[in-house]
Write a protein that holds these residues in place. Structure first.
Motif, mmCIF file in Angstrom:
data_model
loop_
_atom_site.group_PDB
_atom_site.id
_atom_site.type_symbol
_atom_site.label_atom_id
_atom_site.label_comp_id
_atom_site.label_asym_id
_atom_site.label_seq_id
_atom_site.Cartn_x
_atom_site.Cartn_y
_atom_site.Cartn_z
ATOM 1 N N LEU A 140 0.854 -1.199 0.000
ATOM 2 C CA LEU A 140 0.000 0.000 0.000
ATOM 3 C C LEU A 140 0.883 1.240 0.000
ATOM 4 C CD1 LEU A 140 -2.558 -0.974 2.795
ATOM 5 C CD2 LEU A 140 -2.819 -1.239 0.333
ATOM 6 N N ASP A 141 0.354 2.348 -0.566
ATOM 7 C CA ASP A 141 1.120 3.586 -0.438
ATOM 8 C C ASP A 141 0.906 4.129 0.969
ATOM 9 O OD1 ASP A 141 -1.157 5.421 -0.284
ATOM 10 O OD2 ASP A 141 -1.512 4.841 -2.367
ATOM 11 N N GLY A 142 1.702 5.112 1.347
ATOM 12 C CA GLY A 142 1.687 5.600 2.726
ATOM 13 C C GLY A 142 0.318 6.065 3.193
ATOM 14 N N ALA A 143 -0.375 6.827 2.333
ATOM 15 C CA ALA A 143 -1.670 7.385 2.734
ATOM 16 C C ALA A 143 -2.696 6.260 2.934
ATOM 17 C CB ALA A 143 -2.156 8.362 1.664
ATOM 18 N N SER A 144 -2.703 5.293 2.040
ATOM 19 C CA SER A 144 -3.662 4.190 2.162
ATOM 20 C C SER A 144 -3.376 3.367 3.406
ATOM 21 C CB SER A 144 -3.602 3.282 0.933
ATOM 22 O OG SER A 144 -3.859 4.020 -0.224
ATOM 23 N N ALA A 145 -2.074 3.117 3.647
ATOM 24 C CA ALA A 145 -1.708 2.335 4.832
ATOM 25 C C ALA A 145 -2.154 3.056 6.098
ATOM 26 C CB ALA A 145 -0.198 2.109 4.859
ATOM 27 N N ALA A 146 -1.955 4.375 6.139
ATOM 28 C CA ALA A 146 -2.356 5.148 7.313
ATOM 29 C C ALA A 146 -3.866 5.104 7.491
ATOM 30 C CB ALA A 146 -1.863 6.583 7.167
ATOM 31 N N ARG A 147 -4.592 5.215 6.359
ATOM 32 C CA ARG A 147 -6.053 5.228 6.459
ATOM 33 C C ARG A 147 -6.577 3.874 6.956
ATOM 34 N NH1 ARG A 147 -6.983 7.293 1.822
ATOM 35 N NH2 ARG A 147 -7.550 5.426 0.647
ATOM 36 N N ARG A 148 -6.015 2.815 6.400
ATOM 37 C CA ARG A 148 -6.457 1.483 6.844
ATOM 38 C C ARG A 148 -6.101 1.247 8.316
ATOM 39 N NH1 ARG A 148 -5.926 -3.097 2.120
ATOM 40 N NH2 ARG A 148 -6.912 -1.881 0.479
ATOM 41 N N ALA A 149 -4.920 1.719 8.707
ATOM 42 C CA ALA A 149 -4.528 1.548 10.113
ATOM 43 C C ALA A 149 -5.539 2.234 11.017
ATOM 44 C CB ALA A 149 -3.125 2.111 10.328
ATOM 45 N N ASP A 150 -5.898 3.464 10.682
ATOM 46 C CA ASP A 150 -6.867 4.202 11.503
ATOM 47 C C ASP A 150 -8.228 3.521 11.513
ATOM 48 O OD1 ASP A 150 -5.021 6.059 12.240
ATOM 49 O OD2 ASP A 150 -5.501 7.453 10.614
ATOM 50 N N ASP A 151 -8.671 3.072 10.342
ATOM 51 C CA ASP A 151 -9.966 2.377 10.250
ATOM 52 C C ASP A 151 -9.992 1.158 11.169
ATOM 53 O OD1 ASP A 151 -10.903 4.164 8.421
ATOM 54 O OD2 ASP A 151 -10.487 2.908 6.654
ATOM 55 N N LEU A 152 -8.947 0.367 11.090
ATOM 56 C CA LEU A 152 -8.920 -0.886 11.854
ATOM 57 C C LEU A 152 -8.803 -0.619 13.354
ATOM 58 C CD1 LEU A 152 -6.710 -2.972 9.411
ATOM 59 C CD2 LEU A 152 -9.063 -3.492 10.075
ATOM 60 N N LEU A 153 -7.983 0.368 13.725
ATOM 61 C CA LEU A 153 -7.859 0.689 15.154
ATOM 62 C C LEU A 153 -9.208 1.131 15.710
ATOM 63 C CD1 LEU A 153 -4.443 2.599 15.222
ATOM 64 C CD2 LEU A 153 -4.923 0.338 16.154
ATOM 65 N N ARG A 154 -9.935 1.927 14.909
ATOM 66 C CA ARG A 154 -11.250 2.395 15.357
ATOM 67 C C ARG A 154 -12.220 1.217 15.450
ATOM 68 N NH1 ARG A 154 -12.604 5.460 11.300
ATOM 69 N NH2 ARG A 154 -10.839 6.679 11.585
ATOM 70 N N LEU A 155 -12.162 0.356 14.445
ATOM 71 C CA LEU A 155 -13.057 -0.795 14.391
ATOM 72 C C LEU A 155 -12.913 -1.681 15.639
ATOM 73 C CD1 LEU A 155 -15.047 -2.283 12.518
ATOM 74 C CD2 LEU A 155 -13.112 -3.516 11.568
ATOM 75 N N PHE A 156 -11.681 -1.859 16.088
ATOM 76 C CA PHE A 156 -11.448 -2.747 17.225
ATOM 77 C C PHE A 156 -11.329 -1.989 18.550
ATOM 78 C CE2 PHE A 156 -9.868 -5.427 13.710
ATOM 79 C CZ PHE A 156 -10.730 -6.488 13.898
ATOM 80 N N GLY A 157 -11.661 -0.719 18.536
ATOM 81 C CA GLY A 157 -11.631 0.053 19.780
ATOM 82 C C GLY A 157 -10.223 0.266 20.305
ATOM 83 N N LEU A 158 -9.252 0.268 19.414
ATOM 84 C CA LEU A 158 -7.862 0.466 19.852
ATOM 85 C C LEU A 158 -7.360 1.865 19.505
ATOM 86 C CD1 LEU A 158 -6.350 -2.959 18.654
ATOM 87 C CD2 LEU A 158 -6.839 -2.282 21.008
ATOM 88 N N ASP A 159 -8.260 2.720 19.054
ATOM 89 C CA ASP A 159 -7.800 4.036 18.615
ATOM 90 C C ASP A 159 -7.369 4.908 19.792
ATOM 91 O OD1 ASP A 159 -10.454 3.807 19.277
ATOM 92 O OD2 ASP A 159 -11.157 5.406 17.964
ATOM 93 N N GLY A 160 -7.720 4.506 21.010
ATOM 94 C CA GLY A 160 -7.292 5.293 22.177
ATOM 95 C C GLY A 160 -5.952 4.832 22.737
ATOM 96 N N THR A 161 -5.296 3.909 22.074
ATOM 97 C CA THR A 161 -4.052 3.340 22.624
ATOM 98 C C THR A 161 -2.827 3.891 21.915
ATOM 99 O OG1 THR A 161 -4.128 1.509 21.065
ATOM 100 C CG2 THR A 161 -5.189 1.157 23.194
#
Lengths: 610, 273
Positions: free
Chosen positions: B129-150
């Motif tokens: 993935l390019d940097g922007a896509s990787a960052a977006r997917r990382a944020d999506d997944l962290l939010r999905l699993f409730g890990l965005d506060g970590t």
């Protein structure tokens, strides 16, 4: 409470004391008994200086107990407080039980015997003095054991921090550097007149004031008929023992009442723009691991402290000739410390294996990160060392060696760790780096030996330059640059290929899975067992030492300059014998390398996966 | 087989070749065998996971479930047998095969010194993935699993459940067609468990395939349409849920296959009140 724990410890010892480990423990115990015999001879000398000698021996032995946890000897089969967290025990009872269990083993028995030599000193003074000596000996041994436990517990708690890792590497590096430069240290000690009995004035009082010397104080008091004085020393030992027990029990309580609080936060670093590429991203990931992993920091700082102490010790003997080599020594030790680079990351390798085609990027990123963390410091140390040593021809020797060490080091850290990784616990399950680093002795020596071999051609050309072949110096530098690039690129490529082809087997090793029966049938006898790996590593690692001594001695003899370091010791002999001795040393080194090479070749030929 | 980095994982259109899957099994393992030292851990396991199915693997402790799944995804070389992911041999062509699968192994480490976001970002980069896509997917997944506060917590400091969730996030990162998950619900809190269940059901509804191992029979009965029971290193029974349970509950069918019964447990006298 103590009885079941002692029984458990006894059973664990029985299970672990097998094969090489049993031989190792037996050898150490015999060495300890030999030391006890020497201490008994000292104890028989009733003079004041004899007593001081005994107190010095006790101080050294006691210090050994404090150092033991730092170097990770023992403790692998020890019972840990957290094992008993679910049992309704007070922490004092649990601590007492664990302390009792710790006394089961050869180490403590030999220590009681060692301090028990006080009885030899006290026997001629009557039964009261003998009783005091026996009580003091047992108490001193217990104090040493408790001191060791507190060091281990402190280490286990602080080692989870980066500062703890840095500090923990210091004492071990100092001990190792002093031992490695023992000859020069002995010269310095000899010059000081220490061995001739001209001890500094502070020593008399100093060794008696530390707890290991209190027993000697008690016996001396008993000898003077000062019963109260003797009792005071013994009571002081008992009091210290209680205080240490109380301190250790606090650690036990923390560890047996849940995970030790160690919430750490990584610095929330943004992903830099230049890292927005496959290679850049992998490099940043690896660099952050170097900055954050205490185990990696421990090895890196060990290399730094070792290099500084190793090269500074000769200054005590009046020579600054080692200082320019500080960067080289640091580079070698940093490479040796990273010899288990893939092993340190443990089973996290599965993430790389699930992304086939990315192995090369991963390997190159690890090489680049190692260079970025090592090269600047190595270059700075070399520059500073050359400046402190003053104008000399040393730069002509040091620069090509440094170039090769950095290039080949970057190649070897990936190649060796992929070829023969040692499994270590995952980061969140680690205790102390000394315990967790695994038995990497073989890998470390293999890296040192291979680096020495890589350096040899450049050194030979440089030597030719020094001996009067003018193009030699330039050719040495060019050869160093070519060697460095080749030894970085080639092993890196081999490592990537190994990852691509044998990645799952590497993961097996890191996960501690036994090889399959099929593989065991077709594979050669495990060439990477601890014993074989250590033997091979030692051969590869030590073979260069006599060769280097021989070559440097020949250069010194041809040059006509006086021998100033242990490396040119044969040059102190009459010229004819010096040359003969140097040639013999070179022959020994070649023989050791030849044997190691033969062993490696036979392994390669018999492996099905080559 | 190229990645389309612009889509949220789990949706059909984000998967390579999404929509009309070829009529080949998502996972087909035959005759898997593996020993460790002298101990045979897996001695002939066959798994046939049709594309679009939710496949459960059950079995007692030490039966060889995890070992079989590791062999099936190319993380453990079998002594014998083959494994194909959408028809591609995992061992002969790992690059193509592994691009189509997301894996959550049990008990394997993660790069512990990275934060969850860093981990996902770098793995995304390794996935192409390019940097922007990787960052977006990382944020999506962290939010999905409730890990965005970590944000600043390194993975090594995560609890067992959080480690499971970040592991699941790494499995989803490359928007795979097949998920192979070893005990995905172990140590996960009920709310996160419900999120994961919903996610997996949606994943299958969108045409994806899931293989999961679990000790929870009720969970497998609720989620899975096909089941394999592995006993003593062999596939004891495999088929649709109804074929495997044969009119009983899955729990009873499982106990029957093991020859065990929990009905008349003999309690030691000293334990009775």
């Amino acid at each position: 409470m103590a009885a079941p724990l002692i029984a458990m410890r006894w059973r664990l010892l029985g299970r672990s004391l097998r094969g090489a480990r049993a031989a190792w423990v037996a050898a150490l115990s015999l060495a300890g008994l030999g030391c006890a015999a020497v201490a008994a001879v000292l104890a028989a000398d009733a003079s004041h200086s004899g007593r001081t000698g005994l107190a010095v021996a006790f101080a050294v032995w006691g210090a050994g107990w404090l150092v033991v946890p730092l170097v990770g000897i023992g403790g692998r089969d020890a019972l840990k407080p957290e094992h008993f967290a679910r049992h309704g025990l007070t922490h004092r009872r649990l601590s007492a039980g664990l302390l009792g269990a710790s006394m089961v083993g050869a180490g403590f028995a030999v220590t009681v015997l060692f301090f028990g030599t006080l009885a030899v000193a006290a026997a001629p003074l009557g039964p009261a003095a003998l009783a005091v000596a026996v009580a003091a000996a047992v108490l001193t041994a217990v104090v040493a054991l408790l001191g060791s436990k507190i060091v281990a517990a402190t280490l286990a708690e602080t080692m989870h921090t980066r500062t703890g890792a840095v500090l923990a590497s210091l004492p071990w590096a100092v001990v190792a550097a002093a031992a490695s430069n023992g000859a020069v240290l002995l010269v310095a000690v000899g010059r000081s007149g220490f061995l001739g009995g001209r001890w500094p004035a502070w020593l008399d009082g100093g060794v008696r004031s530390v707890p290991s010397g209190w027993g000697v104080g008690a016996v001396e008091a008993a000898g003077r008929g000062d019963v109260l004085g003797a009792l005071a020393w013994v009571l002081a030992l008992a009091g210290l023992g209680l205080a240490l027990f109380s301190g250790w029990a606090r650690f036990t309580r923390r560890r047996s009442s849940g995970p030790v609080g160690r919430t750490r936060h990584a610095r929330a670093l943004p992903v830099p723009a230049w890292a927005d590429s496959l290679a850049g991203g992998a490099l940043v990931k690896e660099s952050r691991a170097w900055a954050r992993d205490p185990l990696r920091l421990y090895h890196w700082f060990f290399a730094l402290w070792f290099a500084l102490v190793y090269c500074a010790i000769p200054v005590l003997a009046g020579t600054t000739a080692y200082l320019p080599w500080a960067g080289v020594v640091f580079g070698i030790l940093a490479a040796a410390g990273a010899a288990n680079l893939y092993g340190i990351d443990g089973t996290a390798l599965w993430l790389t294996l699930m992304r086939p085609g990315r192995e090369r990027a991963d390997v190159r990123a690890r090489q680049a990160a190692w260079l970025l963390t090592t090269a600047p410091v190595a270059i700075a140390l070399t520059g500073a060392g050359l400046a402190l040593d003053g104008p000399s021809v040393m730069a002509a020797w040091v620069v090509p060696v440094l170039v090769v060490v950095l290039g080949a080091g970057a190649g070897l850290v990936v190649a060796i760790s992929v070829r023969a990784p040692v499994a270590v616990p995952d980061a969140h399950r680690r205790t102390t780096p000394a315990e967790d680093a695994g038995n990497t002795v073989g890998l470390v020596w293999a890296v040192i030996g291979l680096l020495a071999a890589a350096v040899a051609p450049s050194l030979a050309l440089t030597a030719a330059g020094v001996l009067g072949w003018p193009p030699g110096a330039g050719a040495g530098l060019v050869c160093a640059a070519v060697t460095a690039v080749a030894a970085w690129w080639g092993p890196g490529r081999l490592a990537a290929r190994r990852l691509e082809r044998r990645g799952p087997e590497l993961l097996d090793r890191l996960a501690g899975r036994a090889p399959s029966r099929t593989a065991a049938r077709t594979a050669a006898p495990d060439p990477r067992s601890d014993t074989a790996r250590v033997a091979l590593g030692l051969s590869l690692g030590a073979g260069w030492t006599p060769i280097a001594m021989g070559v440097l001695s020949l250069v010194t003899v041809a040059d006509g300059s006086p021998s100033s370091t242990a490396w040119t010791l044969p040059a102190r002999l009459p010229a004819r014998w010096a040359v003969l001795c140097a040639l013999c040393l070179i022959a020994v080194g070649v023989f050791v390398y030849a044997r190691a090479g033969r062993l490696v070749w036979s392994r390669i030929r018999s492996r099905p996966d080559r | 087989m190229t990645e389309d980095p612009g889509h949220v994982p789990g949706t059909a259109s984000s998967r390579p070749g999404g929509g009309a899957f070829p009529p080949v099994p998502a996972l087909h393992a035959t005759g898997l065998r593996r020993s460790f030292g002298g101990t045979v851990a897996v001695d002939g396991v066959d798994l046939l996971v049709p594309a679009g199915s939710f496949f459960g693997v059950v079995g007692p402790n030490g039966a060889g479930k995890s070992t079989s799944l590791l062999m099936a995804v190319g993380l453990l070389r079998p002594d014998a047998g083959t494994a194909r992911i959408f028809g591609v041999d995992v061992w002969a062509d790992p690059v193509r095969a592994k691009r189509m699968v997301g894996v959550l192994p049990d008990g394997l480490a993660l790069p512990e010194r990275l934060t969850g976001r860093e981990l996902l970002h770098y793995l995304g980069r390794l996935d192409g993935l390019d940097g922007a896509s990787a960052a977006r997917r990382a944020d999506d997944l962290l939010r999905l699993f409730g890990l965005d506060g970590t944000g600043r917590t390194a993975v090594g400091e995560y609890s067992t459940g959080m480690r499971k969730k970040i592991g699941l996030a790494t499995a989803l990162l490359n928007a795979p067609r097949l998920l192979v998950l070893d005990e995905p619900f172990e140590a996960v809190d009920p709310v996160s468990g419900a999120v994961i269940r919903g996610l997996l059901e949606r994943f299958v509804a969108d045409g994806g395939s899931v293989v999961l191992s679990s000790h929870s029979m009720s969970l497998v009965e609720e989620l899975c349409d096909r089941v394999a029971v592995i006993v003593a290193g062999r596939t004891a029974r495999e088929g649709t849920l109804d074929e495997v349970r044969r009119g009983e509950s899955l729990h009873d069918a499982f106990a029957g296959l093991l020859g065990a019964s929990t009905a008349n447990v003999e309690m030691p006298a000293w334990l009775r009140r």
